[in-house]
Design an enzyme around this catalytic site. Structure first.
Site, PDB file in Angstrom:
ATOM      1  CB  VAL A  39    -108.394  -4.945  36.274  1.00 27.81           C
ATOM      2  CG1 VAL A  39    -108.868  -6.234  36.926  1.00 27.81           C
ATOM      3  CG2 VAL A  39    -109.272  -3.772  36.689  1.00 27.81           C
ATOM      4  CG  ASP A  58    -102.203  -5.314  26.954  1.00 27.50           C
ATOM      5  OD1 ASP A  58    -102.767  -5.433  28.050  1.00 27.50           O
ATOM      6  OD2 ASP A  58    -102.328  -4.296  26.232  1.00 27.50           O
ATOM      7  CG  LEU A  88    -103.596 -15.715  21.085  1.00 25.11           C
ATOM      8  CD1 LEU A  88    -102.292 -15.004  20.768  1.00 25.11           C
ATOM      9  CD2 LEU A  88    -104.196 -15.136  22.375  1.00 25.11           C
ATOM     10  CB  THR A 117    -111.543  -4.671  21.272  1.00 26.76           C
ATOM     11  OG1 THR A 117    -110.535  -4.010  20.512  1.00 26.76           O
ATOM     12  CG2 THR A 117    -110.916  -5.340  22.481  1.00 26.76           C
ATOM     13  N   GLY A 127    -113.121 -18.781  20.783  1.00 29.48           N
ATOM     14  CA  GLY A 127    -112.715 -19.853  19.856  1.00 29.48           C
ATOM     15  C   GLY A 127    -111.484 -20.585  20.391  1.00 29.48           C
ATOM     16  CB  ALA A 139    -113.354  -8.457  32.248  1.00 29.08           C
ATOM     17  CE1 TYR A 170    -115.720  -1.188  28.337  1.00 27.03           C
ATOM     18  CE2 TYR A 170    -117.497  -0.273  29.647  1.00 27.03           C
ATOM     19  CZ  TYR A 170    -116.344  -1.023  29.553  1.00 27.03           C
ATOM     20  OH  TYR A 170    -115.808  -1.593  30.690  1.00 27.03           O
ATOM     21  NE  ARG A 211    -111.318   4.096  34.356  1.00 27.72           N
ATOM     22  CZ  ARG A 211    -111.110   2.780  34.277  1.00 27.72           C
ATOM     23  NH1 ARG A 211    -112.103   1.951  34.435  1.00 27.72           N
ATOM     24  NH2 ARG A 211    -109.919   2.297  34.043  1.00 27.72           N
TER      25      ARG A 211
END
Ligand code: NAD
Ligand code: UDP
Length: 343
Positions: A39, A58, A88, A117, A127, A139, A170, A211
Site C-alpha cells: 500500500v 522502512d 526517529l 511495531t 511522539g 493505518a 496484530y 493472503r
C-alpha cells in the site's frame, strides 16, 4: 498567498516542470512509514506525482526497494532503512503511519515483533508527530472488529477480538495503536486521522504474502490446487489499492478525526472468490478445501456511510477490473522469477 507568490516569482527551481507554481507552494514534506510495502508504495506514487517531498522509512521486513526504485535518485524522494521500534528524528509536515506486517502469515511469523511495531513503533511515530506538530494518519484495520457480531461493520462497533489467539498480536496491536492515537490527540492536542482498512489487493502485493488474493491467483496461474481454508462460506470484501490510496489522501486532508472505514462493500464468500479467480485466469486448477484457520473472521464487509458523508469517498474500481490488473502483475512476476532463476 498572492504576496508570497510575487515574492517567490522566478525562484521556483526549474527542476519541477510538471508542477505548477501554486502546487509548488502547497508542497509538503511527507513521511510514509512502511512506504516500501504494498500500500505504502502506491501512496508514494500518488504523493510524489503531486510534487510533494516524500520520505519513506522502512525496515524491509515485508517491503522491498523494488516497490519504490523508480523514485530513487529523484530529488524529492528519500528512502531510509530504519526500524520504527527505535526512535526517529526527522523533520516533516505530515505523517502516514503504515509500518506493520499486514498478512496473517507475516504478522504471525514473529508475534512479539508485530506487537512491538504497533505499540512501541506507534508511540515513536506519535511522539515524532507531537514534536513536529505534524498531522498524522494511522493505518488501522478491519481486524479491530475481530470476528464481528454486527454486519456490515460500522465504525461505532467495538469488535469481538480474542485477546490471546493467534491473530491477537496484530488485532490487539492495532487496537492499542488506535488507543494511543486518541490518547495523544487528547492529551497533546494533536491532529490525528485513523483509517480502518479492509482487505486490499493490487499490483506489488508480495508473492509470498499468503493472503487469499495472491494465493488464489498464483495457484490458478500455475495450475496448482486452489486452497480454500475451511468451508469457504466465510466472506470478505475486496478493495483495489488505488481506491484505498484515494481514501487515505481524502481522509488526511479532511477535518474528520474519528476512525473511518476504507473498503469496498461488495462482499463474496471465499468459495465464490475461488470461482471468480478460476474463471478469470483459466487453466485447470481444482478447488480443494483444507483445514480452517483458527479464529478466522466469518463475515467482513465495511459500512462506508461515514467515508461517503465526511470524505465524499467511495470505491470506484470494480472487482473484475482490479483483478485483471492484479493477475497481469502476478503473471509478470512469475515470468521474472523464472527468468532470474534460469540465469
Ligand atoms: P506490507 O507488508 O506490504 O507493508 C508494510 C510495510 O511496513 C513493509 O514495507 C514493511 O517492511 C514495513 N515494516 C514492518 N514493520 C516495520 C518496522 N518495525 N519498522 C519499519 N518498517 C516496518 O503491508 P500493506 O498491505 O502495504 O499494509 C500497509 C498498512 O496497511 C499496514 O499497517 C497494515 O496493517 C494496513 N492494512 C493493510 C490491509 C491490506 O489489505 N493490505 C488491510 C488492513 C490494514
Ligand atoms: N483463505 C483461503 N485460502 C488461502 C488464503 C486465505 O481460503 O489460501 C481465506 C482465509 O481463511 C480467510 C480469507 O481467505 O477466510 C481471507 O484471508 P486473508 O489471509 O487474505 O486475509 P484476512 O482477511 O483473513 O486477514
Amino acid at each position: 498567498l498572492e504576496e508570497k507568490i510575487i515574492s517567490l516569482e522566478g525562484r521556483v527551481p526549474k527542476t519541477y516542470p510538471d508542477v505548477n507554481f501554486l502546487n509548488y507552494l502547497k508542497r509538503k514534506r511527507i513521511l510514509i512509514t512502511g512506504g516500501a510495502g504494498f500500500v505504502g508504495s502506491h501512496l508514494v506514487d500518488r504523493l510524489m506525482s503531486e510534487g510533494h517531498e516524500v520520505i519513506v522509512v522502512d525496515n524491509f521486513f515485508t517491503g522491498r526497494k523494488r516497490n519504490v526504485e523508480h523514485w530513487i535518485g529523484h530529488e524529492n524522494f528519500e528512502l531510509i532503512h530504519h526500524d520504527i521500534v527505535n526512535p526517529l528524528f526527522i523533520e516533516v509536515d505530515e505523517i502516514y503511519h503504515l509500518a506493520s506486517p499486514a498478512s496473517p502469515p507475516h504478522y504471525m511469523h514473529n508475534p512479539v515483533k508485530t506487537i512491538k511495531t504497533n505499540t512501541l513503533g506507534t508511540i515513536n511515530i506519535l511522539g515524532l508527530a507531537r514534536r513536529l506538530k505534524a498531522k498524522i494518519l494511522i493505518a488501522s484495520t478491519s481486524e479491530v472488529y475481530g470476528d464481528p457480531n454486527i454486519h456490515p461493520q460500522p465504525e461505532t462497533y467495538w469488535g469481538n477480538v480474542n485477546p490471546i489467539g493467534p491473530r491477537a498480536c496484530y488485532d490487539e496491536g492495532k487496537r492499542v495503536s488506535e488507543t494511543l492515537t486518541y490518547a495523544y490527540a487528547k492529551q497533546e492536542n494533536m491532529e490525528v486521522r485513523v483509517a480502518r482498512i479492509f482487505n486490499t489487493y493490487g499490483p506489488r502485493m508480495h508473492m509470498n504474502d499468503g493472503r487469499v488474493v495472491s494465493n488464489f491467483i498464483l495457484q490458478a496461474l500455475q495450475n496448482d490446487v486452489i486452497t480454500v481454508y475451511g468451508s469457504g462460506v466465510q466472506t470478505r470484501s475486496f478493495q483495489y489499492v488505488s481506491d484505498l490510496v484515494e481514501g487515505m489522501v481524502a481522509l488526511m486532508s479532511s477535518n474528520y478525526s474519528q476512525p473511518v472505514n476504507l473498503g469496498n462493500p461488495v462482499e463474496h464468500t471465499i468459495n465464490e472468490f475461488a470461482s471468480i479467480i478460476k474463471n478469470l485466469v483459466g487453466g485447470h486448477s481444482k478447488v480443494v478445501h483444507v483445514s480452517e484457520v483458527e479464529d478466522d473472521p466469518q463475515r467482513r464487509r465495511p459500512d462506508i456511510s461515514r467515508a461517503k458523508q465526511y470524505l465524499s469517498w467511495e470505491p470506484k474500481v470494480d472487482l473484475n477490473t482490479g483483478l485483471h490488473k492484479t493477475v497481469e502483475y502476478f503473471r509478470n512476476e512469475l515470468k521474472r522469477f523464472k527468468y532470474s532463476h534460469r540465469n
